[in-house]
Enzyme design. Structure first.
Site, mmCIF file in Angstrom:
data_model
loop_
_atom_site.group_PDB
_atom_site.id
_atom_site.type_symbol
_atom_site.label_atom_id
_atom_site.label_comp_id
_atom_site.label_asym_id
_atom_site.label_seq_id
_atom_site.Cartn_x
_atom_site.Cartn_y
_atom_site.Cartn_z
ATOM 1 C CE LYS A 221 36.390 8.592 -35.706
ATOM 2 N NZ LYS A 221 36.891 7.383 -35.007
ATOM 3 N NE ARG A 255 32.476 9.306 -29.592
ATOM 4 C CZ ARG A 255 33.172 10.288 -30.147
ATOM 5 N NH1 ARG A 255 33.489 10.227 -31.438
ATOM 6 N NH2 ARG A 255 33.557 11.330 -29.432
#
Length: 286
Positions: A221, A255
């Site tokens: 991210k 995840r």
């Protein structure tokens, strides 16, 4: 106890959720699994590497071309049905904020609805209750789906995360979603700047202390990229470092894009914490 699909997981049993994007424009894989066969190969690889959950998404999180509910349904429903047919024991999650898509994928065999946009469609929790499937309750800072944060501020970011996610979890429970199938997610990058996401990680233990299983979606991210000043394809090391910290603080579900690497990190942290034995212990004994 966390119960999803046919599987049950103890309190110290980490769970890997592998990302499979059914989008042509995802930020990381750039559409590598948009077509069925590459996507099914990705599922097979992820399962073989230790993923218990396959998270299927039909719309990329960031801004881009409009994807209608009908198109999102087309991208996900048939694929969910085929994954269920080929991998009957895998837990199938679908990343969606739309109740109508949630209902369609549940009909096709999904076990879990991953609501990354913080309950923007309250009907999604109602769908989870109606079908008896799991639900991920995420903090997104009130952001609209597919928008990026701009000068967002919090008096106390973790206090806001706890208020929102626990509130969503309690609402889901009241609607009839099984308690053992509800998770909370701090929503790294969603409605947050990099400093917010770092603080959410640092204070993750406060989420764990609520008693709800905690899911973290850290993989490659922007907060990792900005912290290390690395482009998307060079964020794996930072992601794994953040994964190790999150595991130490008690997160349970991860995840990820890199399944095998994540599994090694989680197994190592689990062994250091005393939750699992070493795979081999010969040193000093032979």
């Amino acid at each position: 106890m966390l119960r999803l699909g046919r599987r049950e997981f103890g309190p110290h049993e980490p769970v890997i959720m592998a990302i499979v994007n059914r989008t042509p424009d995802s930020f990381y894989d750039r559409g590598a699994t948009f077509r069925d066969e590459p996507a099914l190969a990705r599922v097979a690889q992820a399962v073989s590497e230790g993923a218990a959950i396959i998270d299927i998404g039909g719309v990329k999180a960031g801004p881009g071309e409009e994807v209608t509910a009908e198109e999102e349904t087309r991208r996900t429903v048939g694929f969910v049905a085929e994954v269920r047919r080929r991998f009957p024991d895998v837990i199938i999650s679908v990343d969606t904020w739309r109740a109508e898509v949630g209902a369609a994928v549940c009909e096709a065999g999904a076990d879990l609805l991953n609501d990354a946009w913080g309950g923007v469609d309250p009907g999604l929790a109602e769908v989870a209750a109606r079908y008896g499937v799991g639900l991920v309750c995420t903090h997104a800072g009130g952001a609209e789906p597919r928008t990026r944060p701009h000068r967002v501020e919090y008096d106390d970011v973790m206090a806001d995360i706890l208020d929102v996610t626990v509130g969503l979890a309690e609402r889901a429970l009241a609607l009839g979603v099984p308690r053992e199938s509800i998770m909370i997610d701090p929503g790294h990058d969603f409605g947050k700047n990099t400093r917010h996401s770092l603080e959410a990680t640092r204070r993750l233990g406060e989420m764990v202390a609520t008693g709800w299983p905690v899911l973290v979606s850290l993989s490659n991210k922007d907060f990792v990229g900005e912290t290390l000043d690395r482009p998307v394809k060079e964020r794996v090391v930072g992601t794994l470092a953040t994964t190790a910290v999150s595991a130490w603080l008690g997160a349970q579900v991860y995840r990820v894009h890199e399944v095998a690497e994540t599994r090694q990190v989680l197994e190592m942290v689990g062994a250091i914490a005393g939750h699992r034995d070493p795979a081999v212990a010969r040193r000093g004994l032979a």
